[in-house]
Structures are given as C-alpha cells and as structure tokens.
Motif scaffolding. Sequence first.
Motif, mmCIF file in Angstrom:
data_model
loop_
_atom_site.group_PDB
_atom_site.id
_atom_site.type_symbol
_atom_site.label_atom_id
_atom_site.label_comp_id
_atom_site.label_asym_id
_atom_site.label_seq_id
_atom_site.Cartn_x
_atom_site.Cartn_y
_atom_site.Cartn_z
ATOM 1 N N HIS A 16 0.798 -1.297 -0.108
ATOM 2 C CA HIS A 16 -0.151 -0.019 -0.031
ATOM 3 C C HIS A 16 0.706 1.318 -0.109
ATOM 4 C CE1 HIS A 16 0.717 -0.659 4.257
ATOM 5 N NE2 HIS A 16 0.387 0.784 4.358
ATOM 6 N N LEU A 17 2.028 1.282 0.242
ATOM 7 C CA LEU A 17 3.120 2.279 0.302
ATOM 8 C C LEU A 17 3.909 2.480 -1.241
ATOM 9 C CD1 LEU A 17 4.323 2.232 4.014
ATOM 10 C CD2 LEU A 17 2.492 3.898 2.875
ATOM 11 N N ASN A 19 5.148 3.168 -4.718
ATOM 12 C CA ASN A 19 5.072 4.064 -5.795
ATOM 13 C C ASN A 19 4.606 3.330 -7.129
ATOM 14 O OD1 ASN A 19 5.487 5.913 -7.906
ATOM 15 N ND2 ASN A 19 7.408 6.802 -7.292
ATOM 16 N N PRO A 20 3.397 3.879 -7.665
ATOM 17 C CA PRO A 20 3.083 3.153 -8.961
ATOM 18 C C PRO A 20 3.809 3.147 -9.947
ATOM 19 C CG PRO A 20 1.529 5.130 -8.460
ATOM 20 C CD PRO A 20 2.670 4.844 -7.378
ATOM 21 N N ARG A 21 4.858 4.242 -10.119
ATOM 22 C CA ARG A 21 5.784 4.668 -11.052
ATOM 23 C C ARG A 21 7.104 3.579 -10.882
ATOM 24 N NH1 ARG A 21 4.945 8.160 -14.675
ATOM 25 N NH2 ARG A 21 3.222 9.479 -14.463
ATOM 26 N N ARG A 22 7.166 2.866 -10.141
ATOM 27 C CA ARG A 22 8.234 1.920 -9.837
ATOM 28 C C ARG A 22 8.027 0.481 -9.904
ATOM 29 N NH1 ARG A 22 10.029 6.249 -10.649
ATOM 30 N NH2 ARG A 22 11.352 7.625 -9.527
ATOM 31 N N ALA A 23 9.052 -0.372 -10.176
ATOM 32 C CA ALA A 23 8.761 -1.735 -10.192
ATOM 33 C C ALA A 23 9.597 -2.094 -8.979
ATOM 34 C CB ALA A 23 9.727 -2.349 -11.210
ATOM 35 N N TYR A 24 8.920 -3.483 -8.638
ATOM 36 C CA TYR A 24 9.542 -4.096 -7.008
ATOM 37 C C TYR A 24 9.928 -5.448 -7.400
ATOM 38 C CZ TYR A 24 8.024 0.396 -5.149
ATOM 39 O OH TYR A 24 7.722 1.605 -4.530
ATOM 40 N N ASP A 25 10.883 -5.959 -6.789
ATOM 41 C CA ASP A 25 11.242 -7.383 -7.063
ATOM 42 C C ASP A 25 10.533 -8.169 -6.195
ATOM 43 O OD1 ASP A 25 12.205 -7.143 -4.198
ATOM 44 O OD2 ASP A 25 14.390 -7.168 -4.879
ATOM 45 N N VAL A 26 10.696 -9.592 -6.255
ATOM 46 C CA VAL A 26 9.635 -10.328 -5.630
ATOM 47 C C VAL A 26 9.775 -10.211 -3.981
ATOM 48 C CG1 VAL A 26 9.473 -12.985 -5.173
ATOM 49 C CG2 VAL A 26 10.339 -12.012 -7.451
ATOM 50 N N ASP A 27 10.924 -9.681 -3.467
ATOM 51 C CA ASP A 27 10.990 -9.476 -2.081
ATOM 52 C C ASP A 27 10.305 -8.340 -1.755
ATOM 53 O OD1 ASP A 27 12.404 -11.881 -1.720
ATOM 54 O OD2 ASP A 27 14.281 -11.189 -2.334
ATOM 55 N N GLY A 28 10.001 -7.528 -2.706
ATOM 56 C CA GLY A 28 9.224 -6.081 -2.224
ATOM 57 C C GLY A 28 10.458 -4.965 -2.100
ATOM 58 N N GLU A 30 12.418 -1.741 -4.119
ATOM 59 C CA GLU A 30 12.240 -1.361 -5.379
ATOM 60 C C GLU A 30 13.356 -1.245 -6.159
ATOM 61 O OE1 GLU A 30 12.662 3.577 -6.493
ATOM 62 O OE2 GLU A 30 11.341 3.100 -4.857
ATOM 63 N N ILE A 31 12.978 -1.612 -7.525
ATOM 64 C CA ILE A 31 14.045 -1.760 -8.592
ATOM 65 C C ILE A 31 14.357 -0.189 -9.289
ATOM 66 C CG2 ILE A 31 14.652 -2.746 -10.882
ATOM 67 C CD1 ILE A 31 12.644 -5.079 -10.006
ATOM 68 N N THR A 32 15.449 0.182 -9.147
ATOM 69 C CA THR A 32 15.884 1.515 -9.533
ATOM 70 C C THR A 32 15.525 1.677 -11.157
ATOM 71 O OG1 THR A 32 17.714 1.659 -7.934
ATOM 72 C CG2 THR A 32 17.774 3.182 -10.131
ATOM 73 N N PRO A 33 14.666 2.660 -11.515
ATOM 74 C CA PRO A 33 14.443 2.672 -13.003
ATOM 75 C C PRO A 33 15.477 3.156 -13.735
ATOM 76 C CG PRO A 33 13.295 4.550 -11.486
ATOM 77 C CD PRO A 33 13.953 3.538 -10.649
ATOM 78 N N MET A 34 15.220 3.132 -15.276
ATOM 79 C CA MET A 34 16.379 3.662 -16.080
ATOM 80 C C MET A 34 16.123 5.147 -16.236
ATOM 81 S SD MET A 34 16.342 2.515 -20.037
ATOM 82 C CE MET A 34 17.303 1.152 -19.689
ATOM 83 N N THR A 35 17.315 5.795 -16.159
ATOM 84 C CA THR A 35 17.544 7.209 -16.329
ATOM 85 C C THR A 35 17.492 7.538 -17.957
ATOM 86 O OG1 THR A 35 20.165 7.258 -16.708
ATOM 87 C CG2 THR A 35 19.033 7.545 -14.405
ATOM 88 N N PHE A 36 17.440 8.596 -18.510
ATOM 89 C CA PHE A 36 17.178 9.086 -19.739
ATOM 90 C C PHE A 36 18.966 8.866 -20.497
ATOM 91 C CE2 PHE A 36 13.404 11.348 -18.905
ATOM 92 C CZ PHE A 36 12.633 10.953 -19.810
ATOM 93 N N GLN A 37 19.646 8.959 -19.584
ATOM 94 C CA GLN A 37 21.045 8.910 -20.087
ATOM 95 C C GLN A 37 21.226 7.247 -20.465
ATOM 96 O OE1 GLN A 37 23.524 11.264 -20.885
ATOM 97 N NE2 GLN A 37 24.023 9.421 -21.722
ATOM 98 N N GLN A 38 20.731 6.674 -19.385
ATOM 99 C CA GLN A 38 20.978 5.037 -19.770
ATOM 100 C C GLN A 38 20.256 4.590 -20.827
ATOM 101 O OE1 GLN A 38 19.593 3.762 -15.757
ATOM 102 N NE2 GLN A 38 21.791 3.497 -15.114
#
Length: 101
Positions: A16-17, A19-28, A30-38
């Motif tokens: 419930h906490l 961020n809908p703009r982020r992905a999370y791994d199986v353990d909960g 946060e997976i760091t999203p891709m930057t524009f430079q990347q």
Amino acid sequence: MPTHFPRAARSPLPVHLRNPRRAYDVDGFEITPMTFQQAMDKGVHAVRVICDCGHVEETPIYVGAWSSTSFVPDAGMSLRCRACSKPDPQTVPAWPDQAGS
C-alpha cells in the motif's frame, strides 16, 4: 557515517506504500528505474507515452527537455495525453526496432 544501508538492513516496502511508477522485486524492494542517459546509451531516442484512454504515442527525447539523470517513468508527470488531455500518462523507453538486424 555511511548513508547506504545494505539490503538486509532494510525492510521491504508494504504494497500500500509502493510508488506506482516503480517496479519492485519479488521480495518487495524497489528496482531503480532507467535514467534518460542510460536509455540514450542503449540506443533509445524516444519515450513511448501510454494513456489510460488507449492513446499511444512516441515523444522524442530532446536534449534539455528532461535531465539526463531523470528517470524515464517520471517523464509522464510533465506530459498530457494529446487525445484526451489527461495528465500523467505512463512513459516507457521506445526501444528501436530489432527486425532489421
């Protein structure tokens, strides 16, 4: 004093906490999203903008429009759908076509 905590020292974020703009791994965690430079380093030249109304469009990555260290999923916060004018569409990298390779 280090500000980085090893993964084991942190606890996963409750659903419930999250961020809908982020992905999370199986353990909960946060997976760091891709930057524009990347994204640009990987050959991406545009961002695919996806609205809830079903409209999909590609917007070129202009130098200076977004900081190179900004996250690609956060670009939608500054955009509106051209079809329905709804703010905050989903944004993902528009990967180049690999059909010709």
